[in-house]
Design a protein around this motif. Structure first.
Motif, PDB file in Angstrom:
ATOM      1  N   CYS A 141      13.958   3.935  11.917  1.00 40.74           N
ATOM      2  CA  CYS A 141      12.673   3.241  11.776  1.00 40.74           C
ATOM      3  C   CYS A 141      11.980   2.967  13.116  1.00 40.74           C
ATOM      4  O   CYS A 141      10.752   2.898  13.166  1.00 40.74           O
ATOM      5  N   SER A 142      12.742   2.795  14.185  1.00 37.98           N
ATOM      6  CA  SER A 142      12.125   2.448  15.471  1.00 37.98           C
ATOM      7  C   SER A 142      11.276   3.587  16.028  1.00 37.98           C
ATOM      8  O   SER A 142      10.396   3.346  16.846  1.00 37.98           O
ATOM      9  N   ARG A 143      11.495   4.806  15.570  1.00 38.14           N
ATOM     10  CA  ARG A 143      10.695   5.944  16.023  1.00 38.14           C
ATOM     11  C   ARG A 143       9.322   5.986  15.371  1.00 38.14           C
ATOM     12  O   ARG A 143       8.441   6.689  15.841  1.00 38.14           O
ATOM     13  N   LEU A 144       9.146   5.260  14.293  1.00 40.98           N
ATOM     14  CA  LEU A 144       7.903   5.312  13.528  1.00 40.98           C
ATOM     15  C   LEU A 144       6.845   4.404  14.138  1.00 40.98           C
ATOM     16  O   LEU A 144       7.166   3.405  14.782  1.00 40.98           O
ATOM     17  N   ASP A 145       5.577   4.726  13.893  1.00 43.84           N
ATOM     18  CA  ASP A 145       4.508   3.894  14.444  1.00 43.84           C
ATOM     19  C   ASP A 145       4.359   2.597  13.650  1.00 43.84           C
ATOM     20  O   ASP A 145       4.860   2.461  12.537  1.00 43.84           O
ATOM     21  N   SER A 146       3.672   1.643  14.237  1.00 42.19           N
ATOM     22  CA  SER A 146       3.551   0.302  13.647  1.00 42.19           C
ATOM     23  C   SER A 146       2.848   0.326  12.298  1.00 42.19           C
ATOM     24  O   SER A 146       3.198  -0.440  11.397  1.00 42.19           O
ATOM     25  N   GLU A 147       1.874   1.193  12.155  1.00 39.69           N
ATOM     26  CA  GLU A 147       1.147   1.266  10.887  1.00 39.69           C
ATOM     27  C   GLU A 147       2.083   1.696   9.752  1.00 39.69           C
ATOM     28  O   GLU A 147       2.035   1.151   8.650  1.00 39.69           O
ATOM     29  N   ARG A 148       2.938   2.653  10.026  1.00 35.57           N
ATOM     30  CA  ARG A 148       3.883   3.108   9.010  1.00 35.57           C
ATOM     31  C   ARG A 148       4.924   2.023   8.714  1.00 35.57           C
ATOM     32  O   ARG A 148       5.315   1.823   7.558  1.00 35.57           O
ATOM     33  N   ILE A 149       5.363   1.300   9.734  1.00 32.05           N
ATOM     34  CA  ILE A 149       6.332   0.210   9.537  1.00 32.05           C
ATOM     35  C   ILE A 149       5.722  -0.877   8.643  1.00 32.05           C
ATOM     36  O   ILE A 149       6.386  -1.397   7.739  1.00 32.05           O
ATOM     37  N   ILE A 150       4.461  -1.197   8.882  1.00 31.76           N
ATOM     38  CA  ILE A 150       3.790  -2.209   8.053  1.00 31.76           C
ATOM     39  C   ILE A 150       3.698  -1.727   6.613  1.00 31.76           C
ATOM     40  O   ILE A 150       3.922  -2.494   5.669  1.00 31.76           O
ATOM     41  N   GLY A 151       3.394  -0.449   6.422  1.00 34.58           N
ATOM     42  CA  GLY A 151       3.358   0.116   5.068  1.00 34.58           C
ATOM     43  C   GLY A 151       4.720   0.043   4.398  1.00 34.58           C
ATOM     44  O   GLY A 151       4.825  -0.267   3.206  1.00 34.58           O
ATOM     45  N   MET A 152       5.763   0.329   5.160  1.00 34.45           N
ATOM     46  CA  MET A 152       7.125   0.244   4.620  1.00 34.45           C
ATOM     47  C   MET A 152       7.453  -1.187   4.225  1.00 34.45           C
ATOM     48  O   MET A 152       8.062  -1.432   3.182  1.00 34.45           O
ATOM     49  N   GLN A 153       7.030  -2.132   5.056  1.00 32.05           N
ATOM     50  CA  GLN A 153       7.269  -3.552   4.770  1.00 32.05           C
ATOM     51  C   GLN A 153       6.535  -3.965   3.490  1.00 32.05           C
ATOM     52  O   GLN A 153       7.089  -4.695   2.665  1.00 32.05           O
ATOM     53  N   MET A 154       5.317  -3.486   3.326  1.00 33.55           N
ATOM     54  CA  MET A 154       4.548  -3.836   2.118  1.00 33.55           C
ATOM     55  C   MET A 154       5.200  -3.245   0.866  1.00 33.55           C
ATOM     56  O   MET A 154       5.298  -3.924  -0.164  1.00 33.55           O
ATOM     57  N   ARG A 155       5.648  -2.003   0.952  1.00 36.99           N
ATOM     58  CA  ARG A 155       6.323  -1.395  -0.207  1.00 36.99           C
ATOM     59  C   ARG A 155       7.629  -2.119  -0.522  1.00 36.99           C
ATOM     60  O   ARG A 155       7.968  -2.330  -1.684  1.00 36.99           O
ATOM     61  N   LEU A 156       8.342  -2.516   0.514  1.00 42.13           N
ATOM     62  CA  LEU A 156       9.586  -3.258   0.311  1.00 42.13           C
ATOM     63  C   LEU A 156       9.315  -4.593  -0.373  1.00 42.13           C
ATOM     64  O   LEU A 156      10.018  -4.970  -1.316  1.00 42.13           O
ATOM     65  N   ASN A 157       8.288  -5.298   0.081  1.00 39.96           N
ATOM     66  CA  ASN A 157       7.939  -6.577  -0.542  1.00 39.96           C
ATOM     67  C   ASN A 157       7.566  -6.397  -2.007  1.00 39.96           C
ATOM     68  O   ASN A 157       7.935  -7.211  -2.862  1.00 39.96           O
ATOM     69  N   GLU A 158       6.857  -5.322  -2.307  1.00 40.25           N
ATOM     70  CA  GLU A 158       6.471  -5.051  -3.688  1.00 40.25           C
ATOM     71  C   GLU A 158       7.699  -4.780  -4.559  1.00 40.25           C
ATOM     72  O   GLU A 158       7.812  -5.280  -5.674  1.00 40.25           O
ATOM     73  N   VAL A 159       8.645  -4.016  -4.030  1.00 41.25           N
ATOM     74  CA  VAL A 159       9.865  -3.717  -4.787  1.00 41.25           C
ATOM     75  C   VAL A 159      10.703  -4.976  -4.978  1.00 41.25           C
ATOM     76  O   VAL A 159      11.271  -5.186  -6.049  1.00 41.25           O
ATOM     77  N   MET A 160      10.784  -5.816  -3.961  1.00 39.34           N
ATOM     78  CA  MET A 160      11.533  -7.071  -4.093  1.00 39.34           C
ATOM     79  C   MET A 160      10.906  -7.955  -5.180  1.00 39.34           C
ATOM     80  O   MET A 160      11.622  -8.560  -5.988  1.00 39.34           O
ATOM     81  N   TYR A 161       9.585  -8.013  -5.214  1.00 40.82           N
ATOM     82  CA  TYR A 161       8.893  -8.777  -6.252  1.00 40.82           C
ATOM     83  C   TYR A 161       9.183  -8.173  -7.629  1.00 40.82           C
ATOM     84  O   TYR A 161       9.463  -8.904  -8.588  1.00 40.82           O
TER      85      TYR A 161
END
Length: 147
Positions: A46-66
């Motif tokens: 994940c550290s190789r990815l840009d910040s925009e993609r990390i934020i998208g991953m975080q949003m998808r993760l939050n949606e799945v957790m919900y």
């Protein structure tokens, strides 16, 4: 039907997900509090990815957790509705064939909901990877926000 597995496969790819799942299954049992190697593996990816993609991953993760939370919540409601439907059908005075068909139909529906519930609740390996994935994303976002 496991929503954690579905997310992980889409984020990491099938091959990387299988490698992570096998690693967790072999090396990160319930008695192990932290699995540093798993954290480092996910962090390296994940550290190789840009910040925009990390934020998208975080949003998808939050949606799945919900959604995982909602599965448990809707299961309780489905159980109550199943019992109510069962008692209603038993008291409706229907012909035996119709009664059995209706009870069979609601039992199949409830069985599918039960399968979904247990597939998401009993997926220890996927939950362990998701927990580590969440920690990695938070760490990366915090480090990038500081510097």
């Amino acid at each position: 039907m496991n929503i954690f597995r579905k997310l992980l496969r889409s984020e990491f790819g099938e091959k990387r997900y299988n490698g992570l799942a096998n690693f967790v299954h072999r090396n990160c049992g319930p008695e192990v509090k932290e699995c540093k190697e798993l954290f480092e593996e996910i962090y390296a990816y994940c550290s190789r990815l840009d910040s925009e993609r990390i934020i998208g991953m975080q949003m998808r993760l939050n949606e799945v957790m919900y959604n995982a939370f909602q599965v448990g919540r809707t299961y309780s409601l489905a159980f109550v509705i199943y019992l109510a439907a069962w008692f209603f059908l038993m008291s409706a005075g229907l012909q035996t064939e119709v009664l059995l068909a209706a009870i069979g139909a609601i039992t199949v529906c409830f069985g599918l909901k039960t399968y979904q519930f247990f597939a998401n609740r009993c997926a220890y390996v996927d939950a362990r990877i998701i927990e580590t994935y969440r920690a990695v994303l938070e760490r990366i976002l915090i480090l990038r926000a500081r510097g």
